[in-house]
Motif scaffolding. Structure first.
Motif, PDB file in Angstrom:
ATOM      1  N   GLY A   1     -19.778   6.870  -2.766  1.00 33.39           N
ATOM      2  CA  GLY A   1     -21.158   7.104  -2.364  1.00 33.39           C
ATOM      3  C   GLY A   1     -21.945   5.846  -2.048  1.00 33.39           C
ATOM      4  N   GLY A   2     -21.469   4.680  -2.516  1.00 28.11           N
ATOM      5  CA  GLY A   2     -22.145   3.425  -2.184  1.00 28.11           C
ATOM      6  C   GLY A   2     -23.264   3.007  -3.119  1.00 28.11           C
ATOM      7  N   PHE A   3     -23.476   3.713  -4.247  1.00 32.64           N
ATOM      8  CA  PHE A   3     -24.515   3.316  -5.219  1.00 32.64           C
ATOM      9  C   PHE A   3     -24.045   2.050  -5.942  1.00 32.64           C
ATOM     10  CE2 PHE A   3     -27.195   7.239  -6.236  1.00 32.64           C
ATOM     11  CZ  PHE A   3     -26.866   7.895  -5.075  1.00 32.64           C
TER      12      PHE A   3
ATOM     13  N   HIS B   1     -14.216   7.766   0.258  1.00 36.56           N
ATOM     14  CA  HIS B   1     -15.254   8.777  -0.001  1.00 36.56           C
ATOM     15  C   HIS B   1     -16.193   8.411  -1.148  1.00 36.56           C
ATOM     16  CE1 HIS B   1     -12.641  11.658  -2.754  1.00 36.56           C
ATOM     17  NE2 HIS B   1     -12.658  10.451  -3.198  1.00 36.56           N
TER      18      HIS B   1
ATOM     19  N   THR C   1     -10.220   4.630  -2.479  1.00 34.99           N
ATOM     20  CA  THR C   1     -11.265   5.613  -2.734  1.00 34.99           C
ATOM     21  C   THR C   1     -12.591   5.228  -2.079  1.00 34.99           C
ATOM     22  OG1 THR C   1     -10.074   6.026  -4.769  1.00 34.99           O
ATOM     23  CG2 THR C   1     -12.216   7.041  -4.601  1.00 34.99           C
TER      24      THR C   1
ATOM     25  N   TRP D   1     -17.207  10.411 -11.180  1.00 34.83           N
ATOM     26  CA  TRP D   1     -15.914  10.074 -10.558  1.00 34.83           C
ATOM     27  C   TRP D   1     -15.638   8.575 -10.722  1.00 34.83           C
ATOM     28  CZ3 TRP D   1     -19.503  12.459  -6.894  1.00 34.83           C
ATOM     29  CH2 TRP D   1     -19.360  13.838  -6.804  1.00 34.83           C
TER      30      TRP D   1
ATOM     31  N   GLU E   1       0.869  -1.185   0.000  1.00 30.01           N
ATOM     32  CA  GLU E   1       0.000   0.000   0.000  1.00 30.01           C
ATOM     33  C   GLU E   1       0.903   1.232   0.000  1.00 30.01           C
ATOM     34  OE1 GLU E   1      -3.307   1.098  -0.154  1.00 30.01           O
ATOM     35  OE2 GLU E   1      -2.132   2.937  -0.113  1.00 30.01           O
ATOM     36  N   GLY E   2       0.723   2.077  -1.010  1.00 26.30           N
ATOM     37  CA  GLY E   2       1.582   3.256  -1.128  1.00 26.30           C
ATOM     38  C   GLY E   2       1.363   4.274  -0.022  1.00 26.30           C
TER      39      GLY E   2
ATOM     40  N   TYR F   1      -0.986  11.774  -6.738  1.00 27.06           N
ATOM     41  CA  TYR F   1      -2.054  11.631  -7.731  1.00 27.06           C
ATOM     42  C   TYR F   1      -2.254  12.886  -8.585  1.00 27.06           C
ATOM     43  CZ  TYR F   1      -3.927   7.256  -5.710  1.00 27.06           C
ATOM     44  OH  TYR F   1      -4.128   5.967  -5.287  1.00 27.06           O
TER      45      TYR F   1
ATOM     46  N   VAL G   1       4.753   1.486  -5.059  1.00 23.86           N
ATOM     47  CA  VAL G   1       5.448   0.878  -6.195  1.00 23.86           C
ATOM     48  C   VAL G   1       5.769   2.011  -7.162  1.00 23.86           C
ATOM     49  CG1 VAL G   1       5.221  -0.734  -8.122  1.00 23.86           C
ATOM     50  CG2 VAL G   1       4.201  -1.276  -5.885  1.00 23.86           C
TER      51      VAL G   1
ATOM     52  N   ASN H   1     -22.866   1.932 -11.664  1.00 25.30           N
ATOM     53  CA  ASN H   1     -21.617   2.401 -11.047  1.00 25.30           C
ATOM     54  C   ASN H   1     -20.654   1.213 -10.943  1.00 25.30           C
ATOM     55  OD1 ASN H   1     -23.079   4.713 -10.852  1.00 25.30           O
ATOM     56  ND2 ASN H   1     -22.731   5.050  -8.679  1.00 25.30           N
TER      57      ASN H   1
ATOM     58  N   HIS I   1      -5.362   8.118  -1.830  1.00 27.63           N
ATOM     59  CA  HIS I   1      -4.135   7.320  -1.764  1.00 27.63           C
ATOM     60  C   HIS I   1      -3.845   6.953  -0.316  1.00 27.63           C
ATOM     61  CE1 HIS I   1      -0.455   5.620  -2.914  1.00 27.63           C
ATOM     62  NE2 HIS I   1       0.335   6.672  -2.805  1.00 27.63           N
ATOM     63  N   TYR I   2      -4.561   6.001   0.205  1.00 30.36           N
ATOM     64  CA  TYR I   2      -4.285   5.451   1.534  1.00 30.36           C
ATOM     65  C   TYR I   2      -4.966   4.100   1.641  1.00 30.36           C
ATOM     66  CZ  TYR I   2      -8.827   7.007   3.640  1.00 30.36           C
ATOM     67  OH  TYR I   2     -10.142   7.209   3.972  1.00 30.36           O
TER      68      TYR I   2
ATOM     69  N   THR J   1     -18.183  -0.069  -8.784  1.00 30.34           N
ATOM     70  CA  THR J   1     -17.442  -0.760  -7.710  1.00 30.34           C
ATOM     71  C   THR J   1     -17.912  -2.187  -7.452  1.00 30.34           C
ATOM     72  OG1 THR J   1     -16.999   1.407  -6.787  1.00 30.34           O
ATOM     73  CG2 THR J   1     -16.584  -0.462  -5.347  1.00 30.34           C
TER      74      THR J   1
ATOM     75  N   THR K   1      -9.972  12.861  -7.079  1.00 25.73           N
ATOM     76  CA  THR K   1     -10.943  11.823  -7.430  1.00 25.73           C
ATOM     77  C   THR K   1     -10.585  10.443  -6.877  1.00 25.73           C
ATOM     78  OG1 THR K   1      -9.850  11.393  -9.517  1.00 25.73           O
ATOM     79  CG2 THR K   1     -11.676  12.953  -9.554  1.00 25.73           C
TER      80      THR K   1
END
Ligand SMILES: Cc1cc2nc3c(=O)[nH]c(=O)nc-3n(C[C@H](O)[C@H](O)[C@H](O)COP(=O)(O)OP(=O)(O)OC[C@H]3O[C@@H](n4cnc5c(N)ncnc54)[C@H](O)[C@@H]3O)c2cc1C
Length: 475
Positions: free
Chosen positions: A46-48, A44, A41, A411, A4-5, A18, A148, A455, A36-37, A457, A33
């Motif tokens: 939205g969960g749709f 943040h 993403t 996004w 993980e960067g 980014y 990386v 969406n 980086h953690y 995800t 958008t």
């Protein structure tokens, strides 16, 4: 080993990695958008959620470059587990599978207009929800602050030999493995592939100039105002942030898409006052990255407090929706695959020496045609059924429609490393393996050859589970 960067907390100095250039159509700042953690993403989002529709996988004669290299059934088994990880209501994806079906749907002819079910994640923040599972897992070795910065291939360029990781203080580490999966998000995957050119001058997986091409978004914009001709309980169409677990949206059936040469789209209805939605442009600023992080840490709210707050908001929401005869119609339209819409490298480098991303986001005539004719077909279907009247936004209703200055996306960075059986037309094969590379796989929406109306995800997670299963079977 999971590299993980970023760290467990958002750090503006690391987020700066980014930052990039936007040279085509105006787009959101690239450093805002994606996060980086640890958890990425989902810190943040939205969960749709909705799965891709069967039509999204097919090669449509009216959508050049469309089609996935496998049938919808290939991904279907993975959607169930993906939905569990995203903490969605369980069940099928037909509108009749919704948990609450008491309120009626709009009485429209199913030949002219259909409904699409959406489910909403709490939204699950992977960084907090799954941190302990990852940290305590016996078979996962997690390294944070381990960005990386380069992929090093074997001398013949047919496999990855190692990854170069630059740790705090400039210390460089080489990571060797049997198999490598890049899951750094759409733009960051492209950036790493293009900038890693020790033995392959055009970059890894880029023998046919495909890496970075076909960047896509979901075009999310208000397209009109709908006035109901008879009052109706619209609760099944309602959405309230953090409360709604399921809702339906409107969708044109595939036959209508074919007849008018349309891309896939889903239309949501949000309560509006007359005229308030008739804006010709829609300019949503991306969320503040640090505010998103604060939201993440705030989710420590006790469950009793949360339940009370949600119950209060739900009561308010039901009343608003029941009262309103006017709705803003928002579209969530797929973008036509387009090789000219692409990510390349900037001349500028980040503090770790990696060239930054340069985004040239481009739309086509098909995108505009679809938005106008799709909205008109929606209006005709509602009007013919005597259900509602739809007034288009000015720029869509114009004799010669043209995009407003600012077109908003969801996004949802997709494409750039698209999946195709032919290495001349895509970067990864149907298993998400980079063409020409024996041991390098990609995860994320970058591999989507067509984005659909959903969406991304849920499909990203389903594809990742399928890839994990594939890799464990080969080891
Ligand atoms: C405001 C907003 C709202 C959204 N709402 C929705 C929604 O409602 N529904 C939906 O489906 N999608 C939504 N999305 C999109 C969703 O967040 C993304 O689709 C999803 O998070 C992408 O997952 P990913 O794993 O590909 O990338 P990410 O979640 O960005 O994860 C990438 C990971 O890789 C790490 N990384 C990056 N570079 C390196 C490197 N060089 N070395 C090591 N590690 C690295 C990052 O730190 C991060 O942990 C939204 C996005 C935004 C910004």
């Amino acid at each position: 080993m999971l590299l993980e960067g970023g760290g467990f907390d958002l750090d503006p100095a690391l987020q700066d990695r980014y930052r990039g250039e936007v040279v085509g159509r105006p787009y959101y700042s690239l450093e805002a958008t994606r996060l980086h953690y640890f958890g990425g993403t989902t810190g943040h989002w939205g969960g749709f959620c909705a799965p891709l529709d069967p039509v999204d996988f097919s090669s449509r004669s009216w959508v050049p470059g469309s089609g996935w290299p496998f049938a919808p059934e290939t991904l279907e088994p993975w959607y169930t587990e993906a939905a569990t990880l995203l903490e969605l209501q369980p069940g099928g994806w037909a509108p009749s599978d919704a948990e609450e079906t008491n309120a009626p749907l709009l009485p429209v002819s199913s030949d002219a207009l259909g409904h699409k079910l959406w489910r909403f994640s709490p939204p699950t923040r992977f960084g907090s929800r799954y941190r302990n599972d990852v940290v305590r897992h016996h078979h996962i070795q997690l390294l944070t602050h381990a960005p990386v910065v380069s992929l090093r291939t074997t001398a013949d360029g047919t496999a990855l030999d190692h990854l170069v990781v630059r740790q705090p203080g400039g210390h460089t580490v080489r990571i060797r493995a049997q198999h490598f999966v890049l899951a750094c998000s759409t733009l960051q995957n492209v950036r790493l592939l293009l900038s890693s050119n020790d033995h392959l001058p055009a970059g890894v997986g880029n023998a046919f100039d495909q890496v970075g091409r076909g960047f896509m978004e979901h075009l999310e914009m208000p397209v009109g105002t709908l006035a109901l001709m008879r009052p109706q309980d619209m609760q099944r169409y309602a959405y309230d942030w953090g409360v709604t677990r399921e809702r339906v949206e409107l969708q044109l059936p595939v036959e209508v898409q074919r007849r008018y040469g349309l891309l896939n789209a889903s239309f949501s209805l949000d309560p509006a006052t007359a005229g308030s939605a008739l804006v010709s442009t829609f300019d949503r600023e991306p969320p503040d990255v640090l505010e998103a992080y604060r939201q993440d840490t705030r989710s420590g709210m006790t469950s009793e407090l949360r339940a009370a707050a949600l119950a209060e908001r739900r009561a308010h929401d039901v009343n608003t929706v029941r009262r309103s005869p006017f709705f803003t119609v928002m579209t969530r339209q797929e973008q036509a695959p387009n090789a000219a819409s692409r990510v390349t490298l900037s001349n500028d480098r980040d503090a770790w020496g990696v060239p930054r991303a340069r985004l040239d986001w481009q739309l086509t005539a098909l995108d505009l045609h679809s938005m106008r004719e799709g909205t008109r077909a929606l209006g005709r279907a509602l009007g013919a059924a005597g259900v509602a009247r739809l007034q288009l936004v000015d720029w869509l209703a114009a004799d010669a429609p043209a995009w407003p200055e600012r077109v908003s996306g969801g996004w949802h960075d997709m494409g750039g490393t698209r999946m195709h059986a032919d290495p001349r037309k895509g970067v990864v094969d149907a298993d998400c393996r980079v063409h020409g590379m024996a041991n390098l796989w990609l995860a994320g929406a970058g591999v989507f050859p067509a984005g659909g109306a959903a969406n991304p995800t849920l499909s990203i997670v389903a594809l990742a589970l399928r890839l994990a299963n594939h890799l464990s079977a080969t080891m």
